[in-house]
Design an enzyme around this catalytic site. Structure first.
Site, PDB file in Angstrom:
ATOM      1  N   ARG A  69     -17.309  19.497  22.470  1.00  0.00           N
ATOM      2  CA  ARG A  69     -17.785  20.514  23.446  1.00  0.00           C
ATOM      3  C   ARG A  69     -18.030  19.861  24.862  1.00  0.00           C
ATOM      4  NH1 ARG A  69     -22.104  22.867  20.146  1.00  0.00           N
ATOM      5  NH2 ARG A  69     -20.550  24.374  19.457  1.00  0.00           N
ATOM      6  N   ASP A  70     -18.356  18.396  24.827  1.00  0.00           N
ATOM      7  CA  ASP A  70     -18.525  17.812  26.028  1.00  0.00           C
ATOM      8  C   ASP A  70     -17.745  16.613  26.114  1.00  0.00           C
ATOM      9  OD1 ASP A  70     -21.340  19.175  25.562  1.00  0.00           O
ATOM     10  OD2 ASP A  70     -21.332  17.456  24.234  1.00  0.00           O
TER      11      ASP A  70
ATOM     12  N   GLY B 228     -15.487  15.922  17.499  1.00  0.00           N
ATOM     13  CA  GLY B 228     -16.848  16.300  17.339  1.00  0.00           C
ATOM     14  C   GLY B 228     -17.862  15.220  17.175  1.00  0.00           C
TER      15      GLY B 228
ATOM     16  N   PRO C 248     -25.792  21.366  10.767  1.00  0.00           N
ATOM     17  CA  PRO C 248     -26.190  20.962  12.087  1.00  0.00           C
ATOM     18  C   PRO C 248     -25.881  19.581  12.558  1.00  0.00           C
ATOM     19  CG  PRO C 248     -28.140  21.081  10.781  1.00  0.00           C
ATOM     20  CD  PRO C 248     -27.156  21.583  10.087  1.00  0.00           C
ATOM     21  N   ASP C 249     -25.274  19.314  13.760  1.00  0.00           N
ATOM     22  CA  ASP C 249     -24.826  17.967  14.140  1.00  0.00           C
ATOM     23  C   ASP C 249     -26.338  17.504  14.479  1.00  0.00           C
ATOM     24  OD1 ASP C 249     -26.020  18.612  16.828  1.00  0.00           O
ATOM     25  OD2 ASP C 249     -24.023  18.406  17.542  1.00  0.00           O
ATOM     26  N   PHE C 250     -26.125  16.093  15.057  1.00  0.00           N
ATOM     27  CA  PHE C 250     -27.551  15.318  14.993  1.00  0.00           C
ATOM     28  C   PHE C 250     -28.094  15.565  16.387  1.00  0.00           C
ATOM     29  CE2 PHE C 250     -25.010  13.315  11.714  1.00  0.00           C
ATOM     30  CZ  PHE C 250     -26.136  12.904  10.901  1.00  0.00           C
ATOM     31  N   ARG C 251     -27.067  15.415  17.445  1.00  0.00           N
ATOM     32  CA  ARG C 251     -28.036  15.242  19.036  1.00  0.00           C
ATOM     33  C   ARG C 251     -27.788  16.439  19.688  1.00  0.00           C
ATOM     34  NH1 ARG C 251     -25.903  10.731  16.791  1.00  0.00           N
ATOM     35  NH2 ARG C 251     -27.486   8.918  16.551  1.00  0.00           N
TER      36      ARG C 251
ATOM     37  N   CYS D 160     -29.661   0.241  -5.245  1.00  0.00           N
ATOM     38  CA  CYS D 160     -31.157  -0.145  -4.674  1.00  0.00           C
ATOM     39  C   CYS D 160     -31.033  -0.588  -3.251  1.00  0.00           C
ATOM     40  CB  CYS D 160     -31.463  -1.621  -5.687  1.00  0.00           C
ATOM     41  SG  CYS D 160     -32.914  -2.296  -4.830  1.00  0.00           S
TER      42      CYS D 160
ATOM     43  N   HIS E 275     -19.925   5.771   7.402  1.00  0.00           N
ATOM     44  CA  HIS E 275     -21.543   5.940   7.260  1.00  0.00           C
ATOM     45  C   HIS E 275     -21.723   6.256   5.808  1.00  0.00           C
ATOM     46  CE1 HIS E 275     -22.095   6.164  11.937  1.00  0.00           C
ATOM     47  NE2 HIS E 275     -21.509   5.343  11.435  1.00  0.00           N
TER      48      HIS E 275
ATOM     49  N   ASN F 172     -19.091  11.430   8.937  1.00  0.00           N
ATOM     50  CA  ASN F 172     -20.085  12.236   8.248  1.00  0.00           C
ATOM     51  C   ASN F 172     -20.392  11.893   6.761  1.00  0.00           C
ATOM     52  OD1 ASN F 172     -19.698  13.591  10.573  1.00  0.00           O
ATOM     53  ND2 ASN F 172     -18.128  15.120   9.913  1.00  0.00           N
TER      54      ASN F 172
ATOM     55  N   ASP G  30     -21.304  14.634   4.746  1.00  0.00           N
ATOM     56  CA  ASP G  30     -21.602  15.799   3.948  1.00  0.00           C
ATOM     57  C   ASP G  30     -20.399  15.944   2.667  1.00  0.00           C
ATOM     58  OD1 ASP G  30     -19.142  16.423   5.361  1.00  0.00           O
ATOM     59  OD2 ASP G  30     -20.312  17.257   7.095  1.00  0.00           O
TER      60      ASP G  30
HETATM   61  P1  OAD Z   1     -23.642  13.785  17.211  1.00  0.00           P
HETATM   62  O1  OAD Z   1     -24.617  14.938  16.939  1.00  0.00           O
HETATM   63  O2  OAD Z   1     -24.341  12.613  17.859  1.00  0.00           O
HETATM   64  O3  OAD Z   1     -22.304  14.411  18.029  1.00  0.00           O
HETATM   65  C1  OAD Z   1     -21.925  15.295  17.707  1.00  0.00           C
HETATM   66  C2  OAD Z   1     -20.986  15.922  18.782  1.00  0.00           C
HETATM   67  O4  OAD Z   1     -20.119  17.072  18.705  1.00  0.00           O
HETATM   68  C3  OAD Z   1     -21.528  16.404  20.270  1.00  0.00           C
HETATM   69  O5  OAD Z   1     -20.930  15.707  21.402  1.00  0.00           O
HETATM   70  C4  OAD Z   1     -21.659  17.864  20.051  1.00  0.00           C
HETATM   71  O6  OAD Z   1     -21.478  18.402  21.582  1.00  0.00           O
HETATM   72  C5  OAD Z   1     -20.342  18.048  19.593  1.00  0.00           C
HETATM   73  N1  OAD Z   1     -20.179  19.271  18.831  1.00  0.00           N
HETATM   74  C6  OAD Z   1     -21.010  19.848  17.976  1.00  0.00           C
HETATM   75  N2  OAD Z   1     -20.429  21.023  17.611  1.00  0.00           N
HETATM   76  C7  OAD Z   1     -19.336  21.257  18.010  1.00  0.00           C
HETATM   77  C8  OAD Z   1     -18.509  22.123  18.154  1.00  0.00           C
HETATM   78  N3  OAD Z   1     -18.371  23.435  17.142  1.00  0.00           N
HETATM   79  N4  OAD Z   1     -17.258  21.903  18.717  1.00  0.00           N
HETATM   80  C9  OAD Z   1     -17.199  21.302  19.561  1.00  0.00           C
HETATM   81  N5  OAD Z   1     -18.121  20.061  19.811  1.00  0.00           N
HETATM   82  C10 OAD Z   1     -18.971  20.313  18.895  1.00  0.00           C
HETATM   83  O7  OAD Z   1     -22.991  13.420  15.943  1.00  0.00           O
HETATM   84  P2  OAD Z   1     -22.184  11.989  15.558  1.00  0.00           P
HETATM   85  O8  OAD Z   1     -21.428  11.769  16.673  1.00  0.00           O
HETATM   86  O9  OAD Z   1     -21.301  12.554  14.229  1.00  0.00           O
HETATM   87  O10 OAD Z   1     -25.822   8.631  11.399  1.00  0.00           O
HETATM   88  O11 OAD Z   1     -23.109  11.084  15.287  1.00  0.00           O
HETATM   89  C11 OAD Z   1     -23.212   9.853  14.812  1.00  0.00           C
HETATM   90  C12 OAD Z   1     -24.062   9.219  13.795  1.00  0.00           C
HETATM   91  O12 OAD Z   1     -25.528   9.386  14.210  1.00  0.00           O
HETATM   92  C13 OAD Z   1     -24.200   9.929  12.711  1.00  0.00           C
HETATM   93  O13 OAD Z   1     -23.206   9.566  11.640  1.00  0.00           O
HETATM   94  C14 OAD Z   1     -25.483   9.835  12.043  1.00  0.00           C
HETATM   95  C15 OAD Z   1     -26.311   9.850  13.324  1.00  0.00           C
HETATM   96  O14 OAD Z   1     -27.249   8.779  13.398  1.00  0.00           O
HETATM   97  C16 OAD Z   1     -26.099   8.867  10.011  1.00  0.00           C
HETATM   98  O15 OAD Z   1     -24.918   8.278   9.088  1.00  0.00           O
HETATM   99  C17 OAD Z   1     -27.084   9.311   9.314  1.00  0.00           C
END
Ligand code: OAD
Length: 378
Positions: free
Chosen positions: A305-306, A279, A115-118, A216, A208, A189, A191
């Site tokens: 996506r957006d 993404g 899953p993504d984050f937001r 530590c 990240h 990412n 992962d």
């Molecule tokens: P987000 O979850 O904030 O954003 C992911 C983006 O990808 C969103 O705009 C979704 O709409 C889009 N998306 C997801 N799946 C998709 C798909 N199949 N096709 C097209 N678009 C898709 O994730 P990040 O921007 O990576 O920190 O978040 C940045 C940081 O916030 C992360 O690195 C994380 C978090 O706090 C950490 O390191 C823990």
């Protein structure tokens, strides 16, 4: 991981934290359209979240839904529907693009089942209720971790790489490298799928951090990553032998500095002749502002996506292109335009089936090839 950088490059604490060292919201992304250096980040990162929100309100910034799926800005300054992928594909086929910088986020791995984050509902931050934390991003906040490492360690059991495979999007980026077009990939990412698909270390900046090393969280003394993993998997807190602080994988938390390698952006972005943004919500600084540091003449292609960051504005910057929708579909379309689709599928199939047919011509040791799998976090 280096810890000795200026405060402007620290990740900023999310809402709810009084000490604000960075922003979890990228408020401007920028209203600025000129290429800038990381000074931009400096301007923004020390603002509190409420200050940022006030600024947004003052500037009347709001999201306008795009009327079309594929958009670029015209020279007259009005947005109009155009074939973004076709245009970028043509530039690439004409050989006008030789140094691509890819900027990526969690959206490139959702097709791998991560899953993504937001994303509302499915994103990680919408599914943390069981951890009983004060706000979602606390799970990656260094001050919160210092007080209570258990929520992160519980989550880390699920996040440790090993359960997921790279998808078509990862292999497309590897193909950019294989074709000699990838200057660098900057990923947020953690992962490890970029390395796993064979993108070599020297082409990759894990901005990240990653689970591949551990240290530590107080004195940064390195700790064997595998031992840390075993302790976490067994429900124990790995303890620093030097200062008795809790050890954590070198994933960059809110309030921590970014890895030394991240600062390579100062050289890379000015050299880019195409920026691909894939993404990511572009909500996390200083990473989000990197996209504003390419030359103003350089095309920027958003595959998401957006619309996000500066792509939410109308009109778009001249040279900004976006293809909205599922990333795998968009990337596949671009690959088809380029005539790479079968090659990518073959690469993916052979790699996923353990048949290593590719040797990187630029690497005499072959470190760039599928051997990267052996030093993966699996
Ligand atoms: P987000 O979850 O904030 O954003 C992911 C983006 O990808 C969103 O705009 C979704 O709409 C889009 N998306 C997801 N799946 C998709 C798909 N199949 N096709 C097209 N678009 C898709 O994730 P990040 O921007 O990576 O920190 O978040 C940045 C940081 O916030 C992360 O690195 C994380 C978090 O706090 C950490 O390191 C823990």
């Amino acid at each position: 991981m280096s810890k000795a950088k200026s405060s402007r490059d620290r990740r900023i604490a999310p809402p709810g934290v009084t000490r604000v060292t960075r922003s979890s919201i990228n408020p401007q992304d920028s209203q600025r359209t000129k290429p800038t250096d990381s000074g931009l980040v400096n301007d923004l990162s020390l603002m509190s979240v409420s200050e940022q929100q006030a600024l947004l309100a003052r500037e009347g910034k709001s999201y306008q839904s795009p009327s079309t799926k594929s958009v670029l800005s015209s020279s007259s300054g009005t947005s109009m529907p155009r074939e973004a992928l076709g245009t970028i594909g043509r530039l690439m086929k004409l050989g006008r693009v030789q140094n691509i910088v890819v900027v990526a986020g969690a959206g490139i791995s959702t097709a791998s089942g991560i899953p993504d984050f937001r994303t509302p509902g499915t994103g990680l931050y919408a599914n943390l209720a069981k951890y009983d934390i004060p706000y979602p991003e606390a799970i990656f906040n260094i001050d919160y971790f210092s007080d209570n490492p258990h929520p992160f360690f519980s989550l880390a059991k699920e996040l440790y790489p090993g359960h997921h495979r790279p998808n078509y999007v990862h292999y497309f980026i590897r193909m950019l490298h294989q074709k000699g077009l990838l200057l660098r990939m900057y990923t947020q990412n953690i992962d490890g799928l970029e390395k796993l698909c064979g993108i070599p270390d020297d082409k990759l900046v894990e901005a990240h951090g990653s689970f591949a090393t551990a240290a530590c969280h107080l004195c940064y003394t390195p700790y064997p990553a595998e031992e840390a993993k075993q302790a976490i998997m067994n429900g124990n807190v790995p303890i620093c032998t030097f200062c008795a602080g809790a050890v954590k994988p070198n994933v960059v938390f809110f309030g921590e500095d970014l890895p030394e390698k991240y600062f390579q952006h100062a050289e890379d972005f000015p050299k880019a002749d195409l920026l691909m943004i894939m993404g990511t919500s572009l909500k996390i600084e200083p990473f989000a502002s990197l996209i504003n540091t390419v030359k103003s003449t350089v095309p920027r292609l958003l595959l998401n996506r957006d619309p996000v960051g500066p792509f939410e504005r109308r009109p778009l910057r001249r040279g900004d292109y976006m293809e909205l929708g599922d990333l795998s579909d968009s990337v596949r379309k671009l690959a088809e335009i380029l005539g790479w689709h079968t090659e990518i599928q073959d690469l993916m199939n052979s790699h996923e089936n353990g048949v290593c047919s590719y040797t990187d011509p630029s690497s005499s040791s072959g470190e760039n090839s599928d051997s990267s799998e052996t030093d993966s976090m699996h």
